[in-house]
Design an enzyme around this catalytic site. Structure first.
Site, short mmCIF file in Angstrom:
data_model
loop_
_atom_site.label_atom_id
_atom_site.label_comp_id
_atom_site.label_asym_id
_atom_site.label_seq_id
_atom_site.Cartn_x
_atom_site.Cartn_y
_atom_site.Cartn_z
N LYS A 160 0.84 -1.19 0.00
CA LYS A 160 0.00 0.00 0.00
C LYS A 160 0.88 1.25 0.00
CE LYS A 160 -4.18 -1.83 0.37
NZ LYS A 160 -5.29 -1.58 -0.57
N ASP A 187 -0.40 -0.54 -4.73
CA ASP A 187 -1.76 -0.03 -4.64
C ASP A 187 -1.78 1.32 -3.93
OD1 ASP A 187 -4.47 0.37 -4.51
OD2 ASP A 187 -4.89 -1.28 -3.15
N GLU A 215 -2.05 -0.36 -9.09
CA GLU A 215 -3.49 -0.33 -8.83
C GLU A 215 -4.00 1.04 -8.37
OE1 GLU A 215 -6.71 -2.71 -5.99
OE2 GLU A 215 -4.65 -3.39 -6.13
N ASP A 240 -9.56 0.00 -9.49
CA ASP A 240 -10.26 -0.66 -8.38
C ASP A 240 -11.48 0.17 -8.01
OD1 ASP A 240 -11.19 -1.86 -6.09
OD2 ASP A 240 -9.38 -1.56 -4.92
N LYS A 264 -14.13 -6.75 -7.08
CA LYS A 264 -14.41 -7.15 -5.70
C LYS A 264 -15.91 -7.43 -5.61
CE LYS A 264 -10.73 -4.37 -3.59
NZ LYS A 264 -10.41 -3.18 -2.78
#
Length: 344
Positions: A160, A187, A215, A240, A264
């Site tokens: 992250k 991400d 991402e 995302d 997701k």
């Protein structure tokens, strides 16, 4: 077999340690479990897990949808699940509840007909490999966690980033020293400007870092910014938060703004997720599958979906590993990054 009742239950979890992304820090997770009971007593389960900063949902909002869902689908047959999905499409303001209800319906259908869920989705695979996520923390803690995960067999690390570009670069370069066989999903959770995102990608590329996915580098509604990063990044760019529905996916594909989509179930539900899989296949767009804060109950649905469709290049299905759970309730077995669904 018709649906007799729908019940919601709010469940509280604590993270093993604070989990930080560019959008904030989380120490606890409140999910809503959905139980659908059929007239013959068969029960199907789903789990709604959401983050307000991503979907605008709160546990209180989700819990209050019980009566609405009950009135919407009670009396409908799970064998005619497509008609149920037409009803769940109305739950636009609460995508996590939409997902949980659809998962519970398919769970009930499969139990009634003696199917494993991955078989229902096509039975393409019964084994997948997941990455594991390292949230935003200190350099020392990042390296410490990366070494632990590497020793457990994980070779794809999701890092992250998005709060400090210089620190982000430093962490990734340091973690990369742990093993030459490491791959990274980077991400940003919308944390960078388009120019910052390109700068990060170019620095990592010069350092020969094996980034397999970059991402959500920019704000979810900044389609032009996403497109700019995509065409100036040496790494595949994935959307995302920019993609909840099939219509979101179609727009980004038409704009040529992405190389990949992170599906997701908590954003799309099963109905839209299946449509996005077909859209991506037709357009030559790669897919990964991710998660929010699901426990082993909720993550199980995504594992079965991913294995059954066989549609995903990368799997980010590790949220249950970050939560303190009293009881494991997933329909899968896991050893390190390897997840197995036993054949019937």
């Amino acid at each position: 077999m018709k649906i007799k009742s729908v019940e919601f239950k709010r469940v509280f979890y604590r993270y093993k340690e604070p989990f930080t992304i560019s959008l904030g820090t989380h120490e606890t997770q409140e999910n809503v479990e959905v139980c659908i009971t059929l007239e013959d007593g068969t029960r199907g389960y789903g789990e709604a897990s959401a983050l307000f900063v991503i979907s605008g949902e709160t546990p209180q909002m989700l819990e209050k949808m019980e009566k609405t869902v009950q009135e919407m689908i009670a009396g409908m047959s799970v064998e005619r699940y497509e008609l149920i999905f037409e009803q769940t499409q109305k739950l636009k303001a609460t995508p996590a509840i939409k997902a949980a209800v659809e998962c519970a319906v398919i769970d009930a259908f499969c139990k009634r007909h003696g199917l494993r869920q991955y078989e229902f989705f096509g039975g393409a695979k019964n084994k997948i490999e997941t990455d594991i996520t390292i949230g935003i923390t200190t350099l020392e803690r990042t390296v410490e966690k990366a070494k632990k995960y590497y020793s457990e067999g994980f070779r794809i690390l999701k890092i992250k980033v998005g709060k400090n570009l210089k620190e982000d670069v430093e962490k990734i370069l340091k973690v990369n020293e742990i093993g030459k066989d490491l791959s990274f999903i980077v991400d940003a959770n919308q944390g960078y400007s388009p120019k910052e995102a390109v700068e990060l990608a170019q620095i990592l590329y010069r350092e020969k870092i094996n980034v397999v996915v970059f991402e959500q580098p920019v704000k979810k509604d900044d389609i032009l910014g996403l497109k700019y990063v995509r065409w100036n990044s040496p790494y595949p760019v994935a959307a995302d938060e920019s993609v909840f529905t099939m219509y979101d996916a179609l727009r980004l594909i038409k704009e040529e703004a992405i190389d990949m989509i992170n599906i997701k179930l908590m954003k799309s539900g099963i109905s839209d997720a299946l449509a996005i899989v077909k859209l991506a296949k037709a357009a030559g767009i790669q897919l990964m599958i991710g998660c929010m804060g699901e426990s082993s109950l909720g993550i199980s649905a995504s594992i079965h979906f991913a294995a059954g469709t066989g549609a995903f290049a990368y799997h980010d299905l590790d949220s249950h590993l970050s939560l303190v759970e009293e009881t494991f309730r997933g329909d899968f077995k896991q050893q390190g990054p390897l997840i197995t669904l036993e054949e019937t």
